[in-house]
Design a protein around this motif. Structure first.
Motif, PDB file in Angstrom:
ATOM      1  N   GLN A 104      44.087  -3.400  45.745  1.00 10.62           N
ATOM      2  CA  GLN A 104      43.827  -4.167  46.963  1.00 10.62           C
ATOM      3  C   GLN A 104      42.708  -3.645  47.956  1.00 10.62           C
ATOM      4  N   TYR A 105      42.009  -4.494  48.306  1.00 13.99           N
ATOM      5  CA  TYR A 105      40.899  -4.086  49.086  1.00 13.99           C
ATOM      6  C   TYR A 105      41.437  -4.050  50.577  1.00 13.99           C
ATOM      7  N   LEU A 106      41.223  -3.206  51.284  1.00 13.51           N
ATOM      8  CA  LEU A 106      42.167  -3.214  52.639  1.00 13.51           C
ATOM      9  C   LEU A 106      40.830  -3.564  53.725  1.00 13.51           C
ATOM     10  N   PHE A 107      39.693  -3.048  53.616  1.00 12.96           N
ATOM     11  CA  PHE A 107      38.591  -3.698  54.184  1.00 12.96           C
ATOM     12  C   PHE A 107      37.162  -3.236  53.367  1.00 12.96           C
ATOM     13  N   LEU A 108      36.292  -4.178  53.457  1.00 12.37           N
ATOM     14  CA  LEU A 108      34.977  -3.839  52.775  1.00 12.37           C
ATOM     15  C   LEU A 108      33.677  -4.140  54.058  1.00 12.37           C
ATOM     16  N   HIS A 109      32.741  -3.307  53.529  1.00  7.77           N
ATOM     17  CA  HIS A 109      31.478  -3.672  54.667  1.00  7.77           C
ATOM     18  C   HIS A 109      30.356  -3.867  53.669  1.00  7.77           C
ATOM     19  N   GLY A 110      29.666  -4.942  53.833  1.00 10.06           N
ATOM     20  CA  GLY A 110      28.665  -5.106  52.925  1.00 10.06           C
ATOM     21  C   GLY A 110      27.165  -5.170  53.688  1.00 10.06           C
ATOM     22  N   PRO A 111      26.248  -5.124  52.921  1.00  5.04           N
ATOM     23  CA  PRO A 111      24.769  -4.615  53.544  1.00  5.04           C
ATOM     24  C   PRO A 111      24.112  -6.212  54.174  1.00  5.04           C
ATOM     25  N   GLU A 112      23.242  -6.033  54.867  1.00  2.00           N
ATOM     26  CA  GLU A 112      22.633  -7.116  55.345  1.00  2.00           C
ATOM     27  C   GLU A 112      21.799  -7.827  54.363  1.00  2.00           C
TER      28      GLU A 112
END
Length: 258
Positions: A104-112
């Motif tokens: 399970q993904y706790l948090f993700l950070h995507g690019p611009e």
């Protein structure tokens, strides 16, 4: 179970919904859906607009879990690790954890940039079907992996059965190289690279992964791995230093006088 399915439907649609729309979308009987929604209104988790005859979640739902992100982020600098790794790789970076048979993904950070395909926070996938899951599985004993495969098959989590022998071939390679590379998965145009972390979140295994469009990940795989290894090594070193400092601060037990 149905309560959560109703809430997930609202999360997907993001607007007020009428009774008939809810039970039609979820395939529930009208009578049981009516009773369920009334209960959720009485508990304060749904708002019912009598004029428009629509339902909408209330802010009380936010109170249930709004403490969790800060709690996780305050534990060990995981958020900072994800953010900095995203900045340096310019791809989607996610911190994941084991949740029974799932990752399970706790948090993700995507690019611009537009070259991304990022799932929402909280998304779950089978351990055997994700790079993060297999990276964590590689830290387990063979018997534990066998049990995971058997349970996944028993509960028919996949359309095709999981082959323990095939999984172990991949696990052997992951143990050898120290990372899991999943090309063109879970969709043909997406790939990911994951490494299990030494640090845990209160005993729960963790992995960090970098993912994005398959051609970008393939083309930059060596650079991405170099960044991940460097940052994880630095992160582990800081973690060990904190643990050592914490241990030094614990006073020795006083001796007993005779």
């Amino acid at each position: 179970m149905r309560t959560f399915e109703v809430l997930e439907l609202f999360a997907e649609r993001r607007r007020p919904m009428a009774l008939n729309e809810i039970y039609s979308e979820l395939g529930y009987p009208q009578s049981s859906t009516t009773n369920l929604l009334k209960s959720m209104v009485l508990l304060g988790y749904l708002n019912y607009n009598r004029t428009k005859r629509t339902y909408l979640p209330t802010m009380r739902l936010n109170l249930l879990g709004n403490w969790l992100a800060g709690y996780i982020q305050s534990e060990g600098g995981f958020r900072e690790l994800v953010d900095e790794m995203q900045r340096r790789t310019d791809e989607t970076v996610g911190l994941s954890t084991q949740n029974d048979l799932f990752v399970q993904y706790l948090f993700l950070h995507g690019p611009e940039h537009e070259f991304k395909n990022m799932p929402p926070d909280g998304t779950m996938r089978l351990l055997v079907d994700s790079s993060g899951g297999r990276a964590m599985m590689a830290r387990m004993g063979d018997r534990a992996i066998d049990k995971l495969c058997r349970y996944t098959n028993h509960y028919e989590m996949k359309n095709d059965r999981v082959s323990y022998s095939e999984i172990m071939k991949d696990i052997g390679w992951i143990r050898h190289v120290g990372y899991c590379y999943f090309p063109n998965w879970p969709t043909p145009d997406v790939s990911s690279i994951s490494i299990a972390l030494d640090a845990e979140l209160h005993g729960i295994p963790l992995a960090i992964g970098v993912g994005g469009l398959a051609d970008r990940i393939s083309r930059n795989k060596a650079d991405i791995l170099a960044i991940m290894r460097e940052m994880i090594a630095e992160f582990n070193e800081r973690q060990h230093a904190v643990l050592a400092a914490t241990a030094d601060d614990v006073p020795e037990a006083a001796g007993t006088s005779l």
